[in-house]
Scaffold this motif. Structure first.
Motif, mmCIF file in Angstrom:
data_model
loop_
_atom_site.group_PDB
_atom_site.id
_atom_site.type_symbol
_atom_site.label_atom_id
_atom_site.label_comp_id
_atom_site.label_asym_id
_atom_site.label_seq_id
_atom_site.Cartn_x
_atom_site.Cartn_y
_atom_site.Cartn_z
ATOM 1 N N MET A 296 0.836 -1.203 0.000
ATOM 2 C CA MET A 296 0.000 0.000 0.000
ATOM 3 C C MET A 296 0.868 1.251 0.000
ATOM 4 S SD MET A 296 -3.289 -1.094 2.323
ATOM 5 C CE MET A 296 -2.459 -0.963 3.889
ATOM 6 N N CYS A 297 1.871 1.295 0.855
ATOM 7 C CA CYS A 297 2.739 2.471 0.931
ATOM 8 C C CYS A 297 3.566 2.626 -0.344
ATOM 9 C CB CYS A 297 3.646 2.369 2.151
ATOM 10 S SG CYS A 297 4.604 3.862 2.493
ATOM 11 N N ASN A 298 4.085 1.525 -0.866
ATOM 12 C CA ASN A 298 4.906 1.624 -2.068
ATOM 13 C C ASN A 298 4.099 2.033 -3.284
ATOM 14 O OD1 ASN A 298 7.148 -0.994 -0.983
ATOM 15 N ND2 ASN A 298 7.434 1.199 -0.892
ATOM 16 N N ALA A 332 3.143 -6.386 4.817
ATOM 17 C CA ALA A 332 2.844 -5.736 6.091
ATOM 18 C C ALA A 332 2.302 -4.342 5.866
ATOM 19 C CB ALA A 332 4.103 -5.707 6.971
ATOM 20 N N SER A 333 1.902 -3.690 6.962
ATOM 21 C CA SER A 333 1.177 -2.422 6.899
ATOM 22 C C SER A 333 2.040 -1.238 6.503
ATOM 23 C CB SER A 333 0.543 -2.113 8.263
ATOM 24 O OG SER A 333 -0.501 -2.992 8.552
ATOM 25 N N ASP A 334 3.256 -1.148 7.063
ATOM 26 C CA ASP A 334 4.123 0.008 6.919
ATOM 27 C C ASP A 334 3.488 1.225 7.601
ATOM 28 O OD1 ASP A 334 6.528 1.148 6.225
ATOM 29 O OD2 ASP A 334 6.074 1.381 4.111
ATOM 30 N N TYR A 341 2.277 7.739 4.048
ATOM 31 C CA TYR A 341 1.062 7.087 3.564
ATOM 32 C C TYR A 341 -0.120 7.695 4.299
ATOM 33 C CZ TYR A 341 -2.199 3.412 2.115
ATOM 34 O OH TYR A 341 -3.261 2.735 1.573
ATOM 35 N N ALA A 342 -1.010 8.292 3.567
ATOM 36 C CA ALA A 342 -2.089 9.077 4.185
ATOM 37 C C ALA A 342 -3.214 8.215 4.744
ATOM 38 C CB ALA A 342 -2.673 10.051 3.154
ATOM 39 N N TYR A 343 -3.174 6.915 4.519
ATOM 40 C CA TYR A 343 -4.319 6.053 4.801
ATOM 41 C C TYR A 343 -3.905 4.894 5.703
ATOM 42 C CZ TYR A 343 -5.301 8.839 0.706
ATOM 43 O OH TYR A 343 -5.422 9.892 -0.158
ATOM 44 N N ARG A 357 -4.427 -7.986 -4.936
ATOM 45 C CA ARG A 357 -4.732 -7.269 -6.173
ATOM 46 C C ARG A 357 -3.464 -6.722 -6.829
ATOM 47 N NH1 ARG A 357 -9.801 -4.069 -3.286
ATOM 48 N NH2 ARG A 357 -11.134 -5.914 -3.100
ATOM 49 N N ILE A 358 -2.555 -6.200 -6.004
ATOM 50 C CA ILE A 358 -1.356 -5.552 -6.539
ATOM 51 C C ILE A 358 -0.298 -6.574 -6.943
ATOM 52 C CG2 ILE A 358 0.546 -3.983 -5.970
ATOM 53 C CD1 ILE A 358 -1.451 -2.665 -3.937
ATOM 54 N N LEU A 359 -0.088 -7.578 -6.096
ATOM 55 C CA LEU A 359 0.972 -8.560 -6.302
ATOM 56 C C LEU A 359 0.475 -9.875 -6.904
ATOM 57 C CD1 LEU A 359 2.659 -7.788 -2.924
ATOM 58 C CD2 LEU A 359 4.012 -8.058 -4.998
#
Length: 445
Positions: A296-298, A332-334, A341-343, A357-359
């Motif tokens: 999510m962060c990346n 992980a969350s990061d 990361y705003a979220y 979905r991403i990986l």
């Protein structure tokens, strides 16, 4: 299925029946029949806060209280192996001005200098842990910004919070600083001693400084001297010449390091030529490194363009290629609601949903569910976490979803979190609890 339909006595046996359990979450699979996604119907017998047995459905009724879980999926409690709860939830007072990596760095440095007292850190850390606990996390590792003089403020707060949360979340801390700072031998020795005193993990952000190999050797040898594990931020960039993951693996092999090593991000690997990728991954596998991707962060930071054009790549590392080589891989969350990361909400189900979905953690599902349970537990050296098996503590999460599409299509906000064989209050803290830390006068830089 809701929590008032689940009855778990404090003592004696009880049964969670008609569950779906994933193969990657089980210590023993005999007698179970798995579908194409890797799920099997099963019952879990609990007794006095532990798992007594996992059985195929249809066993004779022994008279213990039973709870029909209606075919819902059960996961072991989550393990979140890469977070930053010292930064968490500062976005309202210190938003990233442009969404860039540089903007995040500058904003966090300014906010920390202005605000990161013990009185500011502790409630934000506790708020983060309350969110993680309510979502079903059992163990969490946080990086702690450790440049002087912040190290002398943050580590004692971390130690206090870890003790207060003992029994709810197993908390680990990692020091975080730019690796070139280790050139200051006196400061580095002092920080390493501080980390060891607080039973932490030695870590740094690696990048391609001219003396990277020397600095890595300094960290490795210090960890060996003090008996510490290592945890690195590596190659969080799209620069194909960023190869510190390779240098970390090379150093581990050369020095014969026997502790655990977790490396996060490794974004540039996805941009590099195939021959370089293969050589690096072979070293990573041989050295026994664990790797965590922070999808999510990346996705949020990587390839963000100043000309407002659309990003061209996903920013995540090559977990499929790593897993194929037997590398222990995690997600992980990061960061959570800070300039990086705003979220986010330290909800590992959200992390796994987005990672799928991403990986492409599907077609097949394979063993990817272990990337948020057993694999991070292994990376963190946790024995009683991440796996459902007889004798383990009864820490698990019950979902309504009966297969992956049902599980990942909705937030599962009504999940049931069981810890030590008891249903916990999974209410999330309200953001207003942090309002007193977000007043304008508290963050003027």
């Amino acid at each position: 299925m809701n929590s008032d339909r689940i009855t778990l006595p404090k003592t004696g046996p009880c049964r969670l029946s008609n569950l779906r359990l994933h193969r990657s979450h089980l210590g023993e699979t005999s007698g179970l029949v798995f579908d194409a996604e890797g799920f099997a119907r099963a019952d879990i017998l609990l007794r006095d806060g532990r798992i007594e047995a996992i059985e195929a459905p249809g066993r004779p009724d022994r008279g213990e209280p039973a709870n029909d879980c209606r075919g819902g999926i059960a996961f072991p409690a989550f393990v979140d192996c890469h977070t930053h709860i010292d930064k968490g939830h500062i976005w309202p007072r210190s938003p990233n001005p442009n969404g860039s990596f540089a903007g995040a760095l500058e904003t966090v440095v300014a906010d920390s200098r202005a605000n990161w007292s013990a009185e500011d850190l502790k409630p934000r850390m506790e708020f983060s842990l309350a969110c993680a606990y309510a979502h079903g996390t059992k163990a969490l590792r946080t990086h702690i910004d450790s440049a002087s003089p912040q190290d002398e403020i943050s580590w004692p707060v971390f130690d206090t919070v870890r003790e207060e949360w003992k029994g709810r979340i197993d908390l680990q801390g990692v020091c975080l600083f730019g690796i070139d700072a280790a050139r200051d031998t006196e400061w580095f020795d002092r920080l390493s001693a501080l980390v060891a005193r607080h039973k932490g993990v030695l870590g740094a952000v690696t990048y391609m400084v001219p003396d990277l190999d020397d600095m890595l050797e300094r960290l490795f040898r210090k960890a060996m001297d003090l008996g510490l594990d290592l945890d690195f931020h590596a190659d969080e960039t799209d620069d194909i010449d960023a190869v510190s993951l390779d240098r970390i693996a090379e150093t581990a092999l050369r020095l014969g390091f026997e502790g655990r090593i977790l490396v996060g991000h490794c974004c540039s690997l996805a941009r590099q030529p195939d021959d370089r990728v293969k050589a690096t991954l072979d070293k990573v596998a041989e050295a026994g490194l664990s790797v965590v991707s922070l999808p999510m962060c990346n996705m949020y930071l990587q390839d963000r363009r100043s000309d407002d054009t659309t990003p061209r790549w996903r920013g995540v590392t090559l977990l499929h290629e790593m897993a194929a080589r037997g590398v222990n891989v995690c997600v992980a969350s990061d960061n959570t609601r800070d300039p990086f990361y705003a979220y986010g909400d330290l909800d590992v189900l959200e992390v796994y949903r987005e990672a799928t979905r991403i990986l492409h953690f599907d077609h097949p599902v394979a063993d990817w569910p272990a990337s948020v349970t057993a694999n991070p537990a292994r990376a963190m050296g946790l024995d009683d976490a991440g796996v459902l098996q007889a004798g383990a503590t009864a820490d698990l999460i019950l979902f309504r979803g009966r297969g992956m599409t049902e599980l990942l299509a909705r937030p599962e906000s009504d999940r049931i979190v069981i810890r030590d064989g008891r249903v916990i209050d999974a209410s999330l803290p309200d953001y207003s609890e942090l309002d007193h830390l977000m007043e304008p006068e508290s963050h003027e830089h």
